[in-house]
Design an enzyme around this catalytic site. Structure first.
Site, PDB file in Angstrom:
ATOM      1  CG  HIS A 154      -1.920   1.152   1.156  1.00  0.00           C
ATOM      2  ND1 HIS A 154      -3.191   0.996   0.640  1.00  0.00           N
ATOM      3  CD2 HIS A 154      -1.825   2.460   1.515  1.00  0.00           C
ATOM      4  CE1 HIS A 154      -3.838   2.140   0.700  1.00  0.00           C
ATOM      5  NE2 HIS A 154      -3.024   3.051   1.224  1.00  0.00           N
ATOM      6  CB  CYS A 155       2.082   3.347  -2.627  1.00  0.00           C
ATOM      7  SG  CYS A 155       3.166   4.758  -2.922  1.00  0.00           S
ATOM      8  N   PRO A 156       1.283   5.212   0.263  1.00  0.00           N
ATOM      9  CG  PRO A 156       2.624   6.155   1.924  1.00  0.00           C
ATOM     10  CD  PRO A 156       2.417   4.890   1.161  1.00  0.00           C
ATOM     11  CG  ASN A 159      -5.347   7.727  -0.788  1.00  0.00           C
ATOM     12  OD1 ASN A 159      -5.204   7.121   0.260  1.00  0.00           O
ATOM     13  ND2 ASN A 159      -6.497   8.285  -1.136  1.00  0.00           N
ATOM     14  CG  ASN A 160      -5.052   2.489  -5.416  1.00  0.00           C
ATOM     15  OD1 ASN A 160      -5.644   1.639  -4.747  1.00  0.00           O
ATOM     16  ND2 ASN A 160      -5.236   2.592  -6.721  1.00  0.00           N
TER      17      ASN A 160
END
Length: 343
Positions: A154-156, A159-160
């Site tokens: 999950h990559c901030p 945001n996905n």
């Protein structure tokens, strides 16, 4: 009143999660202004040089932003309905008194599902929060609150979840980001050196200085991440699988999905070369079925031996796994046949 408060809090959480995206978008918007207006319009005197700079800049800008938008807004996809467990079976699992009883229930439920991955104790993988049997290479994301197909991480910053659906877009975002930053840095370098000699006298000159330094800074940080994900792509591993080796019915195997670097690359980028560098979906497969390199279990059983993964080393020629016909599927007596979509 309580429901309205809950909705408000959820909205605030979503807004906070989107802050990293707003931060990156603000930097991209500023870099566009600084390069086009402050550098090209105000500092580049030659018309031919302006046209050359702006032409290639806008191509790089469009490809970079396009890849970023695709990574952000591409849906992670849904777990197929057949993987979800009915309430009756959920109760049966929760009331099972022994681990062996749970194993038998999960084996029965997975009998007609295309799953080959297991837990370390040999059970089929089950998500208690989603109440579903996990498809191969899928994991539960605590931030998204659901199971994600072929989850990488999950990559901030987007945001996905980076997963099966948008992994190509994510890698292209990193690649085009490097090109965009290096292009800005190298084309602004002569003007930065000129301003460095005569002195920075105003806000415009300082923007060119920041443009040059931020371009190099971001490019070097992206190069490391881009190189790591290219390595994972050629080895057919996700970030999670590089830290947590996938387990099959015959044990852990970090190279269980490895098909040779060419087939691995095509699994992510597709077999249409003209689409490789564009953020257009071209990945092979459906996110649920994945070909593996294990010898066929039934064939080995007929020969009187157990199925074991052939011991390949990382130095071995990756093409052997394709040319020797080793692209096959892990399966056991309870698992249905799985399609091989590598072309």
């Amino acid at each position: 009143m309580a429901s309205n408060c809950k909705i408000f809090m959820l909205g605030c959480v979503k807004l906070v999660k989107f802050f990293p995206v707003l931060f990156i978008s603000t930097i991209i918007a500023w870099s566009y202004y600084a390069y086009v207006v402050e550098l090209c319009v105000k500092n580049v005197e030659s018309l031919a040089q302006k046209v050359f700079y702006l032409l290639f800049f806008h191509f790089s800008f469009v490809m970079f932003v396009w890849s970023y938008v695709q990574t952000i807004f591409t849906s992670p996809g849904e777990i197929p309905k057949q993987f979800y467990v009915s309430q009756r079976n959920v109760d049966e699992l929760e009331n099972a008194e022994t681990e062996d009883a749970q194993r038998q229930i999960l084996t029965r439920l997975a009998k007609h599902l295309p799953v080959v991955c297991r837990t370390m104790n040999g059970c089929y993988r089950y998500c208690e929060k989603c109440r579903c049997l996990k498809p191969d290479r899928s994991h539960h994301c605590s931030i998204c609150g659901r199971c994600i197909l072929k989850m990488d991480h999950h990559c901030p910053w987007v945001n996905n979840c980076v997963n099966f659906s948008n992994y190509k877009f994510f890698v292209l975002f990193l690649g085009w980001g490097i090109w965009y930053c290096l292009y800005i840095s190298f084309t602004s370098l002569p003007h930065f050196l000129r301003l460095f000699k005569i002195g920075f006298r105003g806000a415009a000159e300082f923007q060119i200085m920041f443009l040059f330094f931020l371009g190099f800074l971001f490019s070097f940080s992206l190069i490391c991440l881009f190189g790591y994900h290219l390595f994972l792509t050629t080895r057919n591993r996700s970030t999670l699988e590089s830290f947590r080796v996938p387990v099959f019915f015959n044990g852990p195997d970090k190279r269980g999905f490895h098909l040779g670097w060419k087939a691995n690359f095509q699994e992510v980028f597709g077999d249409q070369r003209e689409l490789w560098f564009f953020p257009i979906y071209s990945s092979l497969g459906d996110g649920v079925n994945f070909p593996t390199r294990c010898l066929d279990f039934d064939s080995e059983r007929l020969l009187g031996s157990h199925c074991n993964v052939r011991p390949y080393s990382d130095e071995e020629d990756d093409n052997n796994s394709v040319s020797n016909g080793m692209i096959q599927n892990h399966h056991d007596d309870n698992a249905p046949s799985r399609p091989n979509y590598v072309r």
